[in-house]
Motif scaffolding. Structure first.
Motif, PDB file in Angstrom:
ATOM      1  N   ALA A 250      18.217 -33.065   5.838  1.00 51.75           N
ATOM      2  CA  ALA A 250      18.691 -33.501   7.036  1.00 51.75           C
ATOM      3  C   ALA A 250      18.564 -34.877   7.672  1.00 51.75           C
ATOM      4  N   SER A 251      17.626 -35.528   6.885  1.00 50.35           N
ATOM      5  CA  SER A 251      17.427 -37.045   7.108  1.00 50.35           C
ATOM      6  C   SER A 251      18.741 -37.568   6.809  1.00 50.35           C
ATOM      7  N   ILE A 252      19.519 -37.116   5.814  1.00 49.01           N
ATOM      8  CA  ILE A 252      20.778 -37.864   5.450  1.00 49.01           C
ATOM      9  C   ILE A 252      21.943 -37.702   6.155  1.00 49.01           C
ATOM     10  N   PRO A 253      22.325 -36.809   6.805  1.00 50.54           N
ATOM     11  CA  PRO A 253      23.349 -37.028   7.909  1.00 50.54           C
ATOM     12  C   PRO A 253      22.876 -37.507   9.027  1.00 50.54           C
ATOM     13  N   GLN A 254      21.619 -37.322   9.506  1.00 47.50           N
ATOM     14  CA  GLN A 254      21.034 -38.060  10.706  1.00 47.50           C
ATOM     15  C   GLN A 254      21.099 -39.501  10.623  1.00 47.50           C
ATOM     16  N   GLU A 255      20.650 -40.228   9.441  1.00 52.44           N
ATOM     17  CA  GLU A 255      20.704 -41.601   9.286  1.00 52.44           C
ATOM     18  C   GLU A 255      22.045 -42.060   9.317  1.00 52.44           C
ATOM     19  N   MET A 256      23.030 -41.220   8.661  1.00 50.25           N
ATOM     20  CA  MET A 256      24.324 -41.896   8.531  1.00 50.25           C
ATOM     21  C   MET A 256      25.081 -41.682  10.069  1.00 50.25           C
ATOM     22  N   GLY A 257      24.729 -40.752  10.572  1.00 57.77           N
ATOM     23  CA  GLY A 257      25.182 -40.469  12.018  1.00 57.77           C
ATOM     24  C   GLY A 257      24.729 -41.509  12.991  1.00 57.77           C
ATOM     25  N   ALA A 258      23.570 -41.761  12.804  1.00 57.90           N
ATOM     26  CA  ALA A 258      22.840 -42.951  13.750  1.00 57.90           C
ATOM     27  C   ALA A 258      23.558 -44.279  13.385  1.00 57.90           C
ATOM     28  N   GLY A 288      16.512 -49.592   9.932  1.00 58.04           N
ATOM     29  CA  GLY A 288      15.918 -49.586   8.719  1.00 58.04           C
ATOM     30  C   GLY A 288      16.910 -49.686   7.713  1.00 58.04           C
ATOM     31  N   ASP A 289      16.265 -50.143   6.359  1.00 56.85           N
ATOM     32  CA  ASP A 289      17.274 -50.419   5.164  1.00 56.85           C
ATOM     33  C   ASP A 289      17.782 -49.133   4.626  1.00 56.85           C
ATOM     34  N   ARG A 290      17.093 -48.016   4.660  1.00 61.46           N
ATOM     35  CA  ARG A 290      17.668 -47.010   4.107  1.00 61.46           C
ATOM     36  C   ARG A 290      18.926 -46.231   4.637  1.00 61.46           C
ATOM     37  N   ALA A 291      18.916 -46.321   6.037  1.00 61.22           N
ATOM     38  CA  ALA A 291      19.984 -45.809   6.796  1.00 61.22           C
ATOM     39  C   ALA A 291      21.412 -46.837   6.265  1.00 61.22           C
ATOM     40  N   VAL A 292      21.147 -48.063   6.270  1.00 62.37           N
ATOM     41  CA  VAL A 292      22.285 -48.857   6.147  1.00 62.37           C
ATOM     42  C   VAL A 292      22.749 -48.742   4.426  1.00 62.37           C
TER      43      VAL A 292
END
Length: 417
Positions: A250-258, A288-292
């Motif tokens: 879930a963290s992947i679509p959440q971070e990409m969406g944000a 944060g860097d991971r989302a980027v």
């Protein structure tokens, strides 16, 4: 859509040894059904697993995916009953169970269990006026649970066709069936997911998907030989499965969406690389860097899907292998979907061994397969290199960890006879 009916030869090929094994499997399932329910099954259905070839974690952001159904499947031996109850026995689950269809609302205690998928699929079909009813079932599955091959999607789509074929009325398109299945997995089973798995399994074959319009995704069947003659597709099962990793997924679509919303966009499909690079200093501070990095993975992966699909269409195997290798590096380094526990990094280790093997003189491709964090690594190679590859991998990951996979041209089907 009318349910396709196929022979064993159409589904599994003409190899005598493979046909004999599938014939024995079908006879075993029929015997189990008779001994359990005291009658013969009314019909036998098959739903395949799937492999994602390119497009890792792109569907939920309006992206593109290249995927295929595979020869490993779930066989369902089925008969309708008049009690509005589903009874399920299986070789894949420890316990048999009975589920009444009077109440189709999600139940918290069923989350993460097959019962939730049954209830969710039934609810989705009932809401569409398709009709549901009681089923007696025996499942014989070859699709590993938690192995990244979409065992849950195969079951969801299979259940939808079972209900509709034995009780339903009217038409049910592949797209509608896929949405029913996705809703069941997300809102009843409790695992957020995109629509890719369910669409591939509903349609069947080697498929290019485009989620630019999430309500009507583009579905293009590729009529090409895959893999080409004298080439093969291998899965390395690393021994770490996907169970209990819902928050990581879930963290992947959440971070990409944000990330997309921070750039004034609805999803990553609408973001360009120049605007992401320009905004990077601020995005690093706020997200944060991971989302980027995950956003950069998405943008590069989209280009790889387009390039790799075009390469397959023109028979350019080397370019396709290059796209596969690039995808593997990106998923590992930028998407960061190889592991969570530093003490358990089977995916990372398999990727390293693949690189060592192929750089030693064997042409091939390799990548993280599917959702990541556990499961399998996909490798593509010359057929005569499979045994040396097996000798490298199986001492590390266990006997049987290296398995050749055949693609399948059919989605969910009903077997003749």
């Amino acid at each position: 859509m009318t349910m396709p009916r196929v022979t064993l030869e159409e589904l599994y090929g003409v190899d005598p040894e493979r046909l004999a094994a599938q014939d024995a499997r079908r006879a075993m399932g029929a015997r189990h059904f008779r001994s359990t329910y005291g009658r013969d099954p009314e019909a036998v259905f098959s739903a395949p697993g799937r492999i994602e070839l390119l497009g890792n974690h792109t569907d939920h952001q309006g992206g593109q995916v290249l995927a295929t159904t595979i020869g490993w499947d779930v066989l369902a031996f089925a008969a309708a009953n008049e009690e509005k109850v589903v009874r399920l026995h299986s070789n894949a689950y420890r316990d048999a169970f009975t589920l009444w269809l009077d109440d189709l609302a999600p139940l918290p205690e069923e989350r993460g269990r097959v019962a939730a998928l049954i209830r969710g699929v039934a609810a989705g079909l009932a809401a569409r006026g398709c009709g549901i009813g009681g089923l007696d079932l025996f499942f014989a599955s070859q699709v590993p649970i938690g192995g990244g091959l979409s065992s849950s999607a195969a079951i969801e789509v299979l259940l939808g066709r079972l209900f509709h074929e034995l009780h339903g009325s009217g038409d049910l398109s592949c797209g509608e069936l896929a949405r029913v299945a996705q809703d069941a997995e997300t809102n009843w089973f409790g695992k957020p997911c995109g629509l890719m798995d369910q669409l591939v399994i509903s349609h069947g074959g080697l498929i290019a998907l485009d989620f630019a319009n999430p309500d009507e995704p583009g579905v293009s069947l590729l009529d090409v030989a895959f893999p080409p003659p004298d080439k093969c597709m291998i899965l390395v099962q690393t021994g770490s499965d996907h169970e209990g990793l819902d928050a990581a997924y879930a963290s992947i679509p959440q971070e990409m969406g944000a990330l997309a919303r921070a750039l004034g966009r609805r999803r990553m499909r609408d973001v360009s690389q120049p605007e992401l690079l320009q905004a990077m200093p601020k995005l690093r501070q706020t997200l944060g860097d991971r989302a980027v990095l995950r956003g950069l993975h998405f943008l590069d992966e989209q280009e790889r899907v387009v390039r790799g699909t075009a390469a397959l269409k023109r028979g350019d195997w080397e370019t396709f292998l290059s796209c596969t290798r690039e995808s593997g590096v990106s998923s590992h380094a930028w998407l960061q979907s190889s592991f969570l526990d530093p003490e358990s990094q089977g995916i990372s280790l398999a990727l390293y061994l693949c690189r060592s093997f192929f750089e030693a003189g064997t042409a091939g491709g390799w990548r993280v397969h599917g959702g990541g964090f556990g499961g399998s690594v996909l490798a593509l190679m010359e057929s005569d290199r499979v045994e040396p590859f097996r000798r490298l991998m199986e001492p590390v990951f266990g006997k049987g960890a290296v398995r050749e996979v055949q693609i399948r041209r059919h989605g969910v089907v009903r077997l003749n006879g």
